[in-house]
Scaffold this active site. Structure first.
Site, short mmCIF file in Angstrom:
data_model
loop_
_atom_site.label_atom_id
_atom_site.label_comp_id
_atom_site.label_asym_id
_atom_site.label_seq_id
_atom_site.Cartn_x
_atom_site.Cartn_y
_atom_site.Cartn_z
N HIS A 1 11.27 -36.45 -42.31
CA HIS A 1 12.06 -37.07 -43.24
C HIS A 1 13.63 -36.73 -43.13
O HIS A 1 14.24 -37.57 -42.91
CB HIS A 1 11.59 -36.65 -44.84
CG HIS A 1 12.29 -37.67 -45.66
ND1 HIS A 1 11.97 -38.63 -46.49
CD2 HIS A 1 13.61 -37.17 -46.41
CE1 HIS A 1 12.70 -39.05 -47.16
NE2 HIS A 1 13.88 -38.28 -47.37
N GLU A 2 13.75 -35.38 -43.11
CA GLU A 2 15.12 -35.07 -43.31
C GLU A 2 15.81 -35.24 -41.90
O GLU A 2 16.92 -35.39 -41.99
CB GLU A 2 15.43 -33.40 -43.57
CG GLU A 2 14.68 -33.26 -44.90
CD GLU A 2 15.47 -33.89 -46.00
OE1 GLU A 2 16.74 -34.33 -45.82
OE2 GLU A 2 14.83 -34.22 -47.12
N HIS B 1 20.28 -40.57 -38.71
CA HIS B 1 21.02 -41.75 -39.14
C HIS B 1 22.82 -41.27 -39.15
O HIS B 1 23.59 -41.85 -38.82
CB HIS B 1 20.83 -41.93 -40.71
CG HIS B 1 21.44 -43.37 -41.18
ND1 HIS B 1 21.04 -43.52 -42.45
CD2 HIS B 1 21.92 -44.46 -40.44
CE1 HIS B 1 21.42 -44.80 -42.72
NE2 HIS B 1 22.04 -45.18 -41.47
ZN ZN Z 1 15.65 -38.65 -48.15
#
Ligand code: ZN
Length: 684
Positions: free
Chosen positions: A469-470, A476
């Site tokens: 997730h991180e 991004h």
């Molecule tokens: Zn997040």
């Protein structure tokens, strides 16, 4: 000048930075920036251009970031009393500066004039977006209002900051006010040894003996999920759900009711002063969702699709509780307990069974390998870069053609004085201009147990998900192609869409073909057995509809509370909640439940009229991932499309456009439902 914070225009000089450098460096930059902004406003007067107005401001921001990002980061990962003092001394200076900039009439005027020049229409879409976003933010800050209304807005903000922190304090005080102690472990029958040890530690922390149950989440959940004693569960439940309210063991003592009413009323007034019909409209102005009605319809649709499954889950659970646990009339304080028992019997799965397949270093290598395969980038450690601790590694990120694209610091292991959890933070933004070349750099932080005695650190499956997730947030930030730092990477991305790239990465942790790349037993090297993998998938689906409906209930409550007139009394707030439950819930909490009085996300945190973002972004990420499922999990073409249309574009265009560019259509909720096991042909 020897302050290392002021010299680090490339990467921070971590070995030289000391807590005492923070305040003087920040003071210097802030006062230089203020003077520079005044000069700018004067110089550009009638003829503002991108180069004479926006570009110099970007440089000022970059200089401030270069000072602040290492200070803020070190406060999180190398905390000390000196570090914390320095950090806290900086916070008010930063917020003063931010509001000075956003309320600067001269600066606002210069942006307005720039937006009306011939140059504006010939600028690239991303540069126009930077200018439009700035004008929107100036407007939200109230800079264009008459003095009287501006003053009122400032007074409202000041009062709101007092009220929101009082809300949080009341919850905290109410949480701490109630405890339950026993010396006899048999009164806590059912709790696993690790939970008993935690309660014994709780007791020692409070200078008491035996076991101490508190209302802190780990303790609360331990009792609610495992305690065989139904009376104890009821007692803990009543204390927990009446915190900071007019009911329960501390009725009226920390009551948040008046605080909530005033917060809602002031938010409404603030929205109206800045030209919005209600606070939800103001909040949505910077989000992907277009209106409160659209969010409402989205949530109602989710609820309708999930409800049949939730009803089935509940009926199933009630039958199980009656037959196996002799609980005939299932109460609120029985639900987590019965659910946990059912999970144990049906799935027989624990994190301990999964851990041997996730040695930390292997999981990290698997993650890097997956990202390299999907997006054609390459990671290479560089031991030459200065770091703040020996455990930390710096990685350079290269393109397929070998050019350096980004970098990140990777701080994997837990240690003293390091904040818990995992997160991504920005060290440097991508900033490319005629006179400037700066690649994005991220801080990737985890808290894995370090290897002991040659035995590798082992992740739980949850920790692997968190890591992915991180890292999604990191990608991004790092893979952006946008040159303007205000809208590069995650900057400026609508809040309800910013979790798309992070939640997207989580999907791979549930995928057989992806897990086989790295999930191997640390002793035998065997991949995860089929039966264990199936149980893992079943655990993802277990009671998923019930959980989804709960999230929908909270989200709708939040949205309706902020989209309607401000309630006049406690009954008004309760009525909104009751109406939402009437509409979507299959589980009705007892009348004394005062969940709303402890709902910090919306009353004290930043989630007001934004709680729906969790589900909104999950729909986007599940639907984006579904294109990989449809066209090939490791398809080069889909990977390249995702990179180009989602990861690289930052906030240079609305998130809805980026999604459509990647998916060829608007988002649909089907993939989320399917991943949760809520579609025909799958077991719930
Ligand atoms: Zn997040």
């Amino acid at each position: 000048m020897t302050n290392p914070l002021l010299l680090s225009d490339r990467l921070p000089a971590f070995r030289a930075i000391r807590p005492e450098h923070a305040v003087p460096a920040l003071d210097t930059v802030l006062s230089e920036n203020r003077a520079a902004i005044e000069r700018l406003v004067e110089q550009v007067s009638d003829t503002p251009t991108w180069d004479n107005l926006v570009l110099p401001l970007e440089h000022l921001d970059a200089r401030l970031d270069a000072v602040w990002s290492p200070v803020s980061h070190l406060n999180s990962v190398m905390n000390s009393p000196e570090q914390r003092d320095a950090y806290n001394a900086c916070l008010p200076k930063l917020s003063d500066y931010a509001s000075w900039v956003s309320q600067h009439k001269g600066l606002h005027g210069a942006f307005q004039r720039l937006s009306r020049t011939a140059e504006y229409s010939s600028l690239s879409p991303s540069r126009r977006k930077v200018i439009d976003d700035s004008l929107r933010d100036f407007h939200l800050s109230g800079v264009d209002l008459p003095d009287e209304e501006r003053a009122r807005l400032r007074a409202i903000d000041a009062r709101l900051s007092v009220l929101t922190s009082r809300f949080e304090e009341n919850v905290l005080d109410a949480t701490q006010a109630w405890t339950w102690q026993t010396d006899d472990p048999s009164e806590l029958a059912g709790l696993p040894a690790s939970d008993l040890a935690m309660l014994a530690q709780n007791a020692r922390d409070h200078d008491r003996g035996g076991y101490l149950v508190t209302l802190d989440i780990p303790s609360y959940l331990a009792v609610m999920s495992h305690a065989d004693d139904r009376t104890l569960r009821e007692q803990v439940y009543r204390a927990f759900v009446t915190r900071a309210s007019d009911l329960g063991p501390h009725a009226g003592e920390y009551d948040n009711t008046e605080v909530m009413l005033e917060i809602l009323q002031l938010r409404r007034e603030k929205a109206e002063i800045t030209g919005f019909p209600h606070y939800a409209a103001r909040s949505l102005d910077r989000k992907m969702a277009e209106s409160a009605e659209q969010v409402d319809a989205f949530l109602a649709d989710l609820a309708n699709r999930a409800r049949p499954w939730a009803e089935r889950d509940l009926a199933d659970l009630s039958a199980f509780a009656a037959q196996e646990l002799a609980l005939e009339d299932l109460q609120a304080w029985d639900l987590p307990y019965a659910s946990e028992k059912m999970r144990e019997r049906r799935l027989g799965l624990s994190q301990e069974m999964l851990k041997p397949y996730f040695p930390a270093h292997q999981a990290v290598k698997g993650l890097f390998g997956l990202v390299e395969r999907l997006f054609g980038v390459r990671f290479e450690a560089d031991p030459g870069v200065e770091v703040w601790h020996d455990d930390v590694e710096y990685y350079r990120v290269y393109d397929a053609n070998g050019s350096e694209r980004a970098g990140f610091y990777f701080d994997l292991y837990a240690r003293k004085h390091k904040r818990g959890g995992a997160w991504m933070d920005v060290c440097r933004n991508r900033f490319v201009a005629r006179d400037h070349q700066q690649i994005p750099v991220a801080f990737m932080t985890c808290n894995s147990t370090p290897p002991v005695d040659g035995k590798p650190a082992l992740f739980t499956h949850d920790e692997v998900i968190t890591l992915f997730h991180e890292f999604g947030h990191g990608l991004h930030h790092m893979l952006t192609r946008v040159d303007e730092p205000e809208i590069a990477g995650i900057n400026g991305v609508e809040w309800d869409a910013v979790e798309l790239p992070s939640q997207f990465m989580e999907n791979w942790c549930w995928e057989r073909e992806a897990l086989d790349l790295f999930a191997r037993h640390y002793e035998t090297g065997e991949p995860m057995p089929a039966d264990l993998f199936q149980r893992l998938v079943d655990s993802r689906h277990f009671h998923a509809a019930l959980q989804l409906l709960r999230q929908v209930e909270f989200s709708l409550f939040d949205m309706r509370l902020h989209a309607g007139p401000a309630p006049q009394d406690a009954t008004g707030i309760q009525a909104v909640l009751d109406a939402v439950r009437e509409e979507v819930a299959v589980i009705r909490p007892p009348d004394f439940n005062r969940f709303q009085n402890g709902f910090s996300h919306i009353f004290a945190g930043g989630y007001a009229a934004g709680y729906y973002s969790y589900k909104w972004a999950e729909v986007l990420s599940a639907d984006a991932y579904a294109r990989f499922e449809e066209e090939g999990l490791f398809s080069d073409r889909v990977g390249a499309d995702y990179l180009r249309e989602i990861l690289e574009v930052g906030a240079s265009r609305p998130a809805a456009e980026s999604f459509r560019a990647f998916r060829g259509r608007d988002p649909q909720i089907d993939a989320l439902l399917r991943h949760s096991g809520l579609t025909d042909g799958e077991a719930a």
